[in-house]
Design an enzyme around this catalytic site. Sequence first.
Site, PDB file in Angstrom:
ATOM      1  N   CYS A 371      46.927  51.064   6.372  1.00 30.58           N
ATOM      2  CA  CYS A 371      47.587  51.536   5.026  1.00 30.58           C
ATOM      3  C   CYS A 371      48.562  52.370   4.806  1.00 30.58           C
ATOM      4  O   CYS A 371      49.016  52.889   5.294  1.00 30.58           O
ATOM      5  CB  CYS A 371      46.248  52.131   3.851  1.00 30.58           C
ATOM      6  SG  CYS A 371      46.771  51.992   2.308  1.00 30.58           S
ATOM      7  N   ALA A 495      44.540  37.833   5.832  1.00 38.73           N
ATOM      8  CA  ALA A 495      44.830  38.379   4.854  1.00 38.73           C
ATOM      9  C   ALA A 495      45.595  38.052   3.588  1.00 38.73           C
ATOM     10  O   ALA A 495      45.163  37.409   3.317  1.00 38.73           O
ATOM     11  CB  ALA A 495      45.579  40.088   5.459  1.00 38.73           C
TER      12      ALA A 495
END
Length: 629
Positions: A371, A495
Amino acid sequence: PFCTDTRRFLTSKEQFHAYLRAGGEEEEEGEEKEEKKEEERVSSSQSEPPAKRVKAEELSQDGESQENAGEEEKERPEKKRARGQNKSRPCMKPNCYEQSRLCPSVTQGCAGQCHFGPRCRFLHDVSQYLAGKPADLGQSCVLFDTFGRCPYGVTCRFGQAHLGDGHQNLVNATLAQQWEGKVLVRNGLSKDLQQQLRKRKFSFQRAEEFLRGLHRGKGGKAMGGSTEVSNCTAAREGLGDSPNSRGAEDAPSIPTLGPLTDEDITKLRPCEKKKLEIQGKLYLAPLTTCGNLPFRRICKRFGADVTCGEMAVCTNLLQGQSSEWALLKRHHTEDIFGVQLEGAFPDTMTKCAELLNRTIDVDFVDINVGCPIDLVYKKGGGCALMTRSNKFEQIVRGMNSVLDVPLTVKIRTGVQEKVNVAHKIIPRIREWGASMVTLHGRSREQRYTRSADWEYIAECARIASPMPLFGNGDILSYEDANRAMQMGVSGIMIARQVPVGALIKPWLFTEIKEQRHWDISSSERFDILKDFTNYGLEHWGSDTQGVEKTRKFLLEWLSFLCRYIPVGLLEHLPQRINERPPYYLGRDYLETLMASQNVDDWIKISELLLGPVPPSFTFLPKHKANSYR
């Protein structure tokens, strides 16, 4: 990206929005009108934004050199791109759109059993509620048609489909019997478990045993991790302890039924854990905000093999927050499902892993070490763990020691753009006990821009062997997927890759499996949105709150879907990374409407599916680059 015979679809910004405002009535009606519009497009192209105009001109001059274009680019004033999140966007919760709500006890048919009695702040008079209830949105209720019964009764926004005389909630007994006893969604948070977590009465026996080893100064390498990974036949310390030797405080916090077995007493060795057999499968990445359960059902239908819940923060799970636990829910169609955890410290991550190991049903647990957002990074989580090797090791070893399912890790190439460190970390992750690694071919500084470094991913895949390594980044078509698999990775994760990826093109899984480019029509894409709204009403509810929650997530998804360029309009296949088209008119009005990046047009699409928005409705997408008004 447009071919010669489709240049007639090119238009200007003003004409594009004028066409949508007119409702598609300004379509071409003859060759003369077509030629006239072509001339208007050429003359009006000077009024287009610089970035759009440059692309249109570059595509029309195939033989020109790039040097002149580069000089012109320098002369033009640079326009600052909108980046980051809309942190100050208006936050209207779905329950704010309903002023007077009916008490759940009345909806469930037990009005006399309201626990709050006269202190209840909800209405108990059905007639009074119906007097202020908004009009129904349709004649068919997806819950009633699917399950034979709508649990929302008179509060359902499609109530006319199942309300009889006296507002009685009708039941289709034959259909309801087919679903009786079946669990459609698992991994919910029970009230008992929530109370235990809030009062800190949940027992973390395994986690505390591991953490005591840390405090005794044994460090990350002597916690039994290295011994267990390298020698599966070695006996665990304390294997002969009887269950009666545990203290009262170590008793399991959740009552169990059935005979006591060895599995209840003895921890599994790494070689005895269930293997994660997903090599060669298509893995839908955990997607924050948009990777919700209804979206995963869409991707599952199109061929996704492995799904994963949205990133959940471990501290919020340990506090029993309902909103965070909702991210762990699993639909019965998700046959291979995992959850992703984010945290910065071994104590909270290890305890959270033990909590999930005992309370929910998953096939694997993933650690988010990729992240890039500042909120996570500055607290030491996400990509920051790649620079905190001691904490990273303790987290992986600790979670692996308390889990009975495989542990996976998702990382990036590194923190800085030109300083790759993943190849140094991956062998250590394998040593610490992880079952698989997923590598995103970009650094934290790159975020989701620039091209993914697949040469580096291939190098890391060789280093990781025999541990499986999945590659992630720029999988935009079946051709990209084929090239990625030839790099030696065990599988690919799909993704949010800009501009395509799963969020903009969920049928990408079908294209990969069938090895073709799918020129999907606007009506087929609209049917996908219909399915999403039906899945959303099933998941979030068909009352006003559920409808507006479904609308909110639909609009967030539409902020990505608008970037899709129909295959039939492309000059070359597939569409490339960060390739944005000039303004164009679709082959019909609906295709043009879906190409709009104006939030008001997204709201118009949502109204086609979920009826008119409430009077005070406002929406701004999560990311600044996704829309304008």
